[in-house]
Design an enzyme around this catalytic site. Structure first.
Site, short mmCIF file in Angstrom:
data_model
loop_
_atom_site.label_atom_id
_atom_site.label_comp_id
_atom_site.label_asym_id
_atom_site.label_seq_id
_atom_site.Cartn_x
_atom_site.Cartn_y
_atom_site.Cartn_z
N MET A 97 0.84 -1.19 0.00
CA MET A 97 0.00 0.00 0.00
C MET A 97 0.88 1.24 0.00
SD MET A 97 -2.85 -1.07 2.81
CE MET A 97 -1.63 -1.83 3.87
N ILE A 155 1.75 -5.44 8.23
CA ILE A 155 3.17 -5.16 8.41
C ILE A 155 3.44 -3.67 8.30
CG2 ILE A 155 5.49 -5.65 7.55
CD1 ILE A 155 4.31 -8.21 6.31
N GLY A 185 1.49 4.08 4.99
CA GLY A 185 2.32 3.23 4.13
C GLY A 185 2.67 1.89 4.75
N SER A 186 2.42 0.79 4.06
CA SER A 186 2.63 -0.51 4.69
C SER A 186 2.37 -1.63 3.70
CB SER A 186 1.69 -0.64 5.89
OG SER A 186 0.40 -0.23 5.52
N ARG A 187 2.17 -2.84 4.26
CA ARG A 187 1.95 -4.02 3.43
C ARG A 187 1.15 -5.05 4.22
NH1 ARG A 187 7.29 -7.54 1.67
NH2 ARG A 187 6.42 -9.61 2.07
#
Length: 227
Positions: A97, A155, A185-187
């Site tokens: 993301m 994450i 911001g991440s995953r």
């Protein structure tokens, strides 16, 4: 509509922007500096509103499909060894993301929460190979009637400093419902059974609670392919 995790930040930013616009109007005589500061303040407010948006999505429940838990881009599809919960091989599908994506996490399947755990950690960039095991993260496992146990992992990235996870062990959850939020911001990783059929490709953009990530493999079809 905006996510509840952004309410305090949105309200605070709104008052700061209002104060900045009013103060600049009365105390800054140079026109271009005044307008410049006002535009920067308004852009900041728009960015905050954009980040915390929470679009409503109607999800027809489907026990045969695993849906994307977040908006973003598929960056990993591979077979891996999952060592925290399953301790065996799984198919990992990772969705990255960017700051401009919707950051709401949604349950990819319906079922009951069997496992929910927070892990403190580092803040490596979200696409780093070790971010799944070294970064701050939460691991959630949902038991489903068709796929068995499905694991997803929120994450943190280099910019993400707070992971919100609503999943509590023992509760029943519905596919597409709000499961949490990751700030800035991440995953998210999905760990799927080896016998499911992945329906997305690398670099494909996906939409949370809309895009099908994997489906149940029909045993007859599987036999035809095998033989």
């Amino acid at each position: 509509m905006f996510h509840r995790e952004g309410q305090k930040i949105i309200i605070t930013t709104f008052f700061i922007v209002c104060a900045a616009v009013l103060l600049s109007q009365f105390y800054i005589d140079t026109v271009w500096i005044r307008f410049g500061l006002q535009i920067i303040a308004l852009v900041l407010l728009i960015l905050i509103l954009q980040f915390f948006r929470n679009p409503k999505r109607k999800v027809p429940k489907n026990f045969d499909e695993i849906l994307a838990p977040v908006d973003g881009k598929v960056v990993v599809i591979e077979e891996v060894e999952e060592n925290e919960y399953f301790k065996d091989k799984r198919i990992q599908v990772s969705i990255f993301m960017s700051p401009i994506n919707v950051h709401v996490t949604r349950y990819p399947v319906s079922g009951s929460i069997k496992y929910s755990k927070y892990h403190p950690g580092k803040y490596l960039v979200a696409w780093h190979p070790k971010s799944s095991t070294d970064n701050e993260r939460t691991t959630v496992v949902v038991r489903t009637p068709k796929f068995g146990d499905i694991l997803y992992r929120q994450i943190a990235g280099a910019m993400a400093r707070r992971i919100i996870n609503y999943a509590e062990e023992g509760e029943s959850v519905q596919q597409g419902d709000d499961a949490g939020f990751i700030k800035f911001g991440s995953r998210v990783d999905l760990l799927l059974p080896l016998d499911c059929a992945v329906t997305v490709k690398l670099n494909q953009k996906v939409v949370g609670a809309k895009t099908c990530i994997a489906t149940v493999v029909d045993k007859d079809e599987e036999a035809e392919i095998t033989y």
